[in-house]
Design a protein around this motif. Structure first.
Motif, PDB file in Angstrom:
ATOM      1  N   GLY A 130      53.729   5.034  80.489  1.00  0.00           N
ATOM      2  CA  GLY A 130      54.040   3.623  80.435  1.00  0.00           C
ATOM      3  C   GLY A 130      53.171   2.836  79.475  1.00  0.00           C
ATOM      4  O   GLY A 130      52.055   3.236  79.153  1.00  0.00           O
ATOM      5  N   THR A 131      53.708   1.703  79.044  1.00  0.00           N
ATOM      6  CA  THR A 131      52.979   0.764  78.192  1.00  0.00           C
ATOM      7  C   THR A 131      53.342  -0.644  78.645  1.00  0.00           C
ATOM      8  O   THR A 131      54.498  -0.943  78.924  1.00  0.00           O
ATOM      9  N   GLN A 132      52.328  -1.500  78.750  1.00  0.00           N
ATOM     10  CA  GLN A 132      52.519  -2.833  79.318  1.00  0.00           C
ATOM     11  C   GLN A 132      53.026  -3.810  78.272  1.00  0.00           C
ATOM     12  O   GLN A 132      52.504  -3.862  77.154  1.00  0.00           O
ATOM     13  N   VAL A 133      54.025  -4.583  78.659  1.00  0.00           N
ATOM     14  CA  VAL A 133      54.534  -5.677  77.837  1.00  0.00           C
ATOM     15  C   VAL A 133      54.385  -6.963  78.643  1.00  0.00           C
ATOM     16  O   VAL A 133      54.856  -7.039  79.780  1.00  0.00           O
ATOM     17  N   THR A 134      53.714  -7.951  78.054  1.00  0.00           N
ATOM     18  CA  THR A 134      53.516  -9.230  78.720  1.00  0.00           C
ATOM     19  C   THR A 134      54.024 -10.339  77.811  1.00  0.00           C
ATOM     20  O   THR A 134      53.609 -10.438  76.659  1.00  0.00           O
ATOM     21  N   VAL A 135      54.935 -11.150  78.339  1.00  0.00           N
ATOM     22  CA  VAL A 135      55.520 -12.255  77.585  1.00  0.00           C
ATOM     23  C   VAL A 135      55.127 -13.557  78.266  1.00  0.00           C
ATOM     24  O   VAL A 135      55.453 -13.783  79.432  1.00  0.00           O
ATOM     25  N   PRO A 150      59.812 -14.410  79.353  1.00  0.00           N
ATOM     26  CA  PRO A 150      58.792 -14.085  80.360  1.00  0.00           C
ATOM     27  C   PRO A 150      59.282 -13.054  81.381  1.00  0.00           C
ATOM     28  O   PRO A 150      58.487 -12.234  81.855  1.00  0.00           O
ATOM     29  N   GLU A 151      60.568 -13.068  81.691  1.00  0.00           N
ATOM     30  CA  GLU A 151      61.103 -12.104  82.662  1.00  0.00           C
ATOM     31  C   GLU A 151      61.178 -10.685  82.119  1.00  0.00           C
ATOM     32  O   GLU A 151      61.478  -9.752  82.857  1.00  0.00           O
ATOM     33  N   ASP A 152      60.899 -10.504  80.823  1.00  0.00           N
ATOM     34  CA  ASP A 152      60.805  -9.154  80.265  1.00  0.00           C
ATOM     35  C   ASP A 152      59.433  -8.534  80.521  1.00  0.00           C
ATOM     36  O   ASP A 152      59.227  -7.347  80.236  1.00  0.00           O
ATOM     37  N   THR A 153      58.501  -9.326  81.050  1.00  0.00           N
ATOM     38  CA  THR A 153      57.167  -8.811  81.353  1.00  0.00           C
ATOM     39  C   THR A 153      57.260  -7.679  82.359  1.00  0.00           C
ATOM     40  O   THR A 153      57.851  -7.822  83.429  1.00  0.00           O
ATOM     41  N   SER A 154      56.682  -6.530  81.988  1.00  0.00           N
ATOM     42  CA  SER A 154      56.822  -5.360  82.836  1.00  0.00           C
ATOM     43  C   SER A 154      56.044  -4.201  82.222  1.00  0.00           C
ATOM     44  O   SER A 154      55.627  -4.278  81.066  1.00  0.00           O
ATOM     45  N   MET A 155      55.899  -3.124  83.000  1.00  0.00           N
ATOM     46  CA  MET A 155      55.457  -1.862  82.445  1.00  0.00           C
ATOM     47  C   MET A 155      56.709  -1.140  81.955  1.00  0.00           C
ATOM     48  O   MET A 155      57.682  -1.006  82.705  1.00  0.00           O
TER      49      MET A 155
END
Length: 127
Positions: free
Chosen positions: A120-125, A93-98
């Protein structure tokens, strides 16, 4: 100048994997390095991984990683496609970021040499 176009972001559950791509184009001089950065809301942008992409360099394909992603993320370069990839495994979850692609015309053993950015590209964990 260089145009950097990212793709491959999305949503995934913790423990899952994603692969990001960044295509470089419209440059006069090939960047010496390409890299990935990320920035979460309210946080500073941080370097994630970088790779030497200049074929003439004796350090071609040398990679550098932030400690937080070592062993989980892998950066690679496809010279024919002028594209770098970030394979992200065991996502947390802490990898969640743009996530942003970046270019540098200087040696990139330090992340602070990058000065051109993609959108940028969004990553949501999710946990």
């Amino acid at each position: 100048q260089v145009q950097l176009v990212e793709s491959g972001g999305g949503s995934v559950q913790a423990g899952g994997s994603l692969r990001l791509s960044c295509a470089a184009s419209a440059y006069t001089y090939r960047p010496f390095c390409l890299g990935w950065f990320r920035q979460a809301p309210g946080m500073e942008r941080e370097g994630v991984a970088s790779i030497v992409t200049h074929l003439s360099s004796m350090y071609y394909a040398t990679t550098y990683y932030a400690d937080s992603v070592k062993g989980r993320f892998t950066i690679s370069h496809d010279n024919a496609k002028d594209t770098i990839y970030l394979q992200m495994n065991s996502l947390k979850p802490e990898d969640t970021s743009m996530y942003y692609c970046a270019a540098s015309w200087e040696p990139c053993h330090e992340f602070n040499v990058f000065d051109h950015w993609g959108q940028g590209t969004q990553v949501t964990v999710s946990s």
